[in-house]
Enzyme design. Structure first.
Site, PDB file in Angstrom:
ATOM      1  N   HIS A  37       0.769  -1.151  -0.068  1.00 36.40           N
ATOM      2  CA  HIS A  37      -0.231   0.010  -0.123  1.00 36.40           C
ATOM      3  C   HIS A  37       0.842   1.306   0.046  1.00 36.40           C
ATOM      4  CE1 HIS A  37      -2.952  -2.986   2.321  1.00 36.40           C
ATOM      5  NE2 HIS A  37      -3.567  -2.446   1.277  1.00 36.40           N
ATOM      6  N   LYS A 150      -1.404  -7.223  -7.693  1.00 35.79           N
ATOM      7  CA  LYS A 150      -1.708  -8.327  -7.109  1.00 35.79           C
ATOM      8  C   LYS A 150      -3.149  -8.499  -7.264  1.00 35.79           C
ATOM      9  CE  LYS A 150      -1.864  -9.078  -2.557  1.00 35.79           C
ATOM     10  NZ  LYS A 150      -3.127  -9.861  -2.401  1.00 35.79           N
ATOM     11  N   GLN A 154      -9.021  -7.154 -10.837  1.00 34.18           N
ATOM     12  CA  GLN A 154      -9.709  -5.805 -10.138  1.00 34.18           C
ATOM     13  C   GLN A 154      -9.334  -4.831 -11.056  1.00 34.18           C
ATOM     14  OE1 GLN A 154     -10.251  -5.125  -5.843  1.00 34.18           O
ATOM     15  NE2 GLN A 154      -8.101  -3.816  -6.329  1.00 34.18           N
ATOM     16  N   SER A 187      -2.722  -7.984   3.111  1.00 35.58           N
ATOM     17  CA  SER A 187      -3.098  -7.674   4.700  1.00 35.58           C
ATOM     18  C   SER A 187      -3.599  -9.136   5.106  1.00 35.58           C
ATOM     19  CB  SER A 187      -4.275  -6.939   4.522  1.00 35.58           C
ATOM     20  OG  SER A 187      -4.371  -5.613   4.001  1.00 35.58           O
ATOM     21  N   ARG A 188      -4.114  -9.942   4.400  1.00 32.12           N
ATOM     22  CA  ARG A 188      -4.420 -11.394   4.780  1.00 32.12           C
ATOM     23  C   ARG A 188      -3.243 -11.983   5.168  1.00 32.12           C
ATOM     24  NH1 ARG A 188      -8.745 -10.414   0.814  1.00 32.12           N
ATOM     25  NH2 ARG A 188     -10.655 -10.379   1.798  1.00 32.12           N
TER      26      ARG A 188
HETATM   27  O1  PAF Z   1      -7.988  -3.656  -3.489  1.00 29.20           O
HETATM   28  C1  PAF Z   1      -8.765  -3.661  -2.323  1.00 29.20           C
HETATM   29  O2  PAF Z   1      -8.257  -3.282  -1.354  1.00 29.20           O
HETATM   30  C2  PAF Z   1     -10.229  -3.169  -2.430  1.00 29.20           C
HETATM   31  O3  PAF Z   1     -10.833  -4.087  -3.376  1.00 29.20           O
HETATM   32  C3  PAF Z   1     -10.428  -1.729  -2.836  1.00 29.20           C
HETATM   33  C4  PAF Z   1      -9.966  -1.464  -4.243  1.00 29.20           C
HETATM   34  C5  PAF Z   1      -9.929  -0.848  -1.779  1.00 29.20           C
HETATM   35  C6  PAF Z   1     -11.962  -1.670  -2.575  1.00 29.20           C
HETATM   36  O4  PAF Z   1     -12.589  -1.766  -1.532  1.00 29.20           O
END
Ligand code: PAF
Length: 283
Positions: A37, A150, A154, A187-188
Site C-alpha cells: 500500500h 496483485k 480488479q 493484509s491477509r
Molecule cells: O483492493 C482492495 O483493497 C479493495 O478491493 C478496494 C479497491 C480498496 C475496494 O474496496
C-alpha cells in the site's frame, strides 16, 4: 494529515483542492496497510499534487461466508503509516455513511472476464468493488487512482467501468511488492501462523517455476500451468482454488504464449485464501 470521516468532509476537502488547482490522486484501501500500500501512496504522491487514501472495509464486496468480520481493522496504526509517506488526507467512513438506509445502486461490470478467476470464486465480489470504487472516485474527485497488480483482475474491471461510464480518472497499476522471501504483501498475511507463512512461499515459487520454464522455451500454457500446479501440490498445507493463464488484459483463454499473459493463482494455506500472479510474454 486530514482525517475525513463523513461524506461532507471528503466533498469539502476535494472541492478545496480542486478550487486551488491541485491534481488529486486516490489510493483506495481496506486498511491493515503494508509496504505494498505504501508503494501505491508513494507512486500517487510522485504523480499528483494531493493524495487522498481511503481506509474502508467495504461490506458489499464480501460474500456471506468470507472474512468481513475478521478482516483486520487498525486505523491508528494505518494513519501513522500514511503520515510517514506524506499522504495528505485519509477518508475513513462508517459503512452506514457509504450505504445508508435505502441505498440500492450498484455498478455491475458484465463482461465474461468478471466471471473468471476471483470473479468465478467470489460471486458479487467485483460488483461490490466497482460500486465502492465508483463512489470513492466521485467523492474524491480523483484525477488519477492507483491499484496494485496483485489484484490484476480488479484493475481490468475498474478500467472497464471507468471507460464505460466516461469517468475522467486515469487508472494506474503498480507492480506487486514482495517480502524478501518472495511472498506477495497482503493484509491477509496477518492471518498466517509462522509455519503457514513458510508454506505460503509456494505461491511465488510456483509462479517463478513457470516463468523459468517459459524463459527456457516452454510456451504452451497448459504445460506452464501444470508446472505451477505441481509446485503448489508439493506443499501439503496448500489447496488450490484456481491456477489459470489468460491473456492480459483481455483475460481470454490462450494455448500458446504469443502475447502478454497472466498466470494467476488463488491458493488456500490452511484456511487463509491468498492470491498472486505474474504477467509475462509478448514482445
Ligand atoms: O483492493 C482492495 O483493497 C479493495 O478491493 C478496494 C479497491 C480498496 C475496494 O474496496
Amino acid at each position: 494529515m486530514k482525517i475525513l470521516r463523513t461524506i461532507d468532509d471528503i466533498k469539502t476537502y476535494a472541492k478545496s483542492q480542486k478550487d486551488a488547482g491541485k491534481t488529486i490522486g486516490l489510493v483506495p484501501t481496506m486498511g491493515a496497510l503494508h509496504e505494498g500500500h505504501l508503494t501505491l501512496m508513494r507512486t500517487a504522491k510522485e504523480n499528483c499534487d494531493v493524495v487522498i487514501a481511503s481506509v474502508f472495509v467495504n461490506p458489499v464486496q464480501f460474500g456471506p461466508n468470507e472474512d468481513y468480520d475478521a478482516y483486520p481493522r487498525q486505523f491508528e496504526a494505518d494513519c501513522k503509516k500514511l503520515e510517514s509517506v506524506n499522504v495528505d488526507a485519509v477518508f475513513h467512513p462508517e459503512p452506514s455513511a457509504m450505504y445508508p438506509q435505502g441505498y440500492c445502486t450498484y455498478v455491475n461490470v458484465e463482461g465474461d472476464f468478471t466471471h473468471k478467476l476471483c470473479g468465478g470464486q467470489r460471486p458479487g465480489h467485483f460488483r461490490g468493488v466497482a460500486t465502492v470504487v465508483t463512489k470513492l472516485m466521485n467523492l474524491s474527485r480523483a484525477d488519477k487512482a492507483f491499484f496494485g497488480q496483485k489484484d490484476a483482475q480488479q484493475v481490468v474491471v475498474i478500467r472497464r467501468f471507468v471507460e464505460d461510464l466516461n469517468m475522467n480518472v486515469e487508472v494506474n497499476m503498480v507492480p506487486i511488492v514482495r517480502e524478501e522471501t518472495g511472498l506477495a504483501r497482503s493484509s491477509r498475511n496477518q492471518y498466517l501462523s509462522p509455519a503457514e507463512k513458510e508454506a505460503a512461499l509456494v505461491l511465488s515459487r510456483s509462479l517463478q517455476a513457470a516463468k523459468i520454464a517459459f524463459e527456457a522455451g516452454q510456451h504452451s500454457t497448459s504445460a506452464l500451468k501444470a508446472i505451477a500446479i505441481k509446485t503448489i501440490q508439493s506443499e501439503p498445507n496448500a489447496t488450490i482454488d484456481y491456477v489459470e493463464i489468460y491473456t492480459y488484459p483481455g483475460l481470454e483463454p490462450i494455448e500458446t504464449v504469443t502475447e502478454p499473459v497472466i498466470l494467476a493463482l488463488a491458493v488456500k494455506i490452511g484456511s487463509t485464501r491468498l492470491i498472486d500472479n505474474t504477467i509475462f510474454g509478448g514482445k
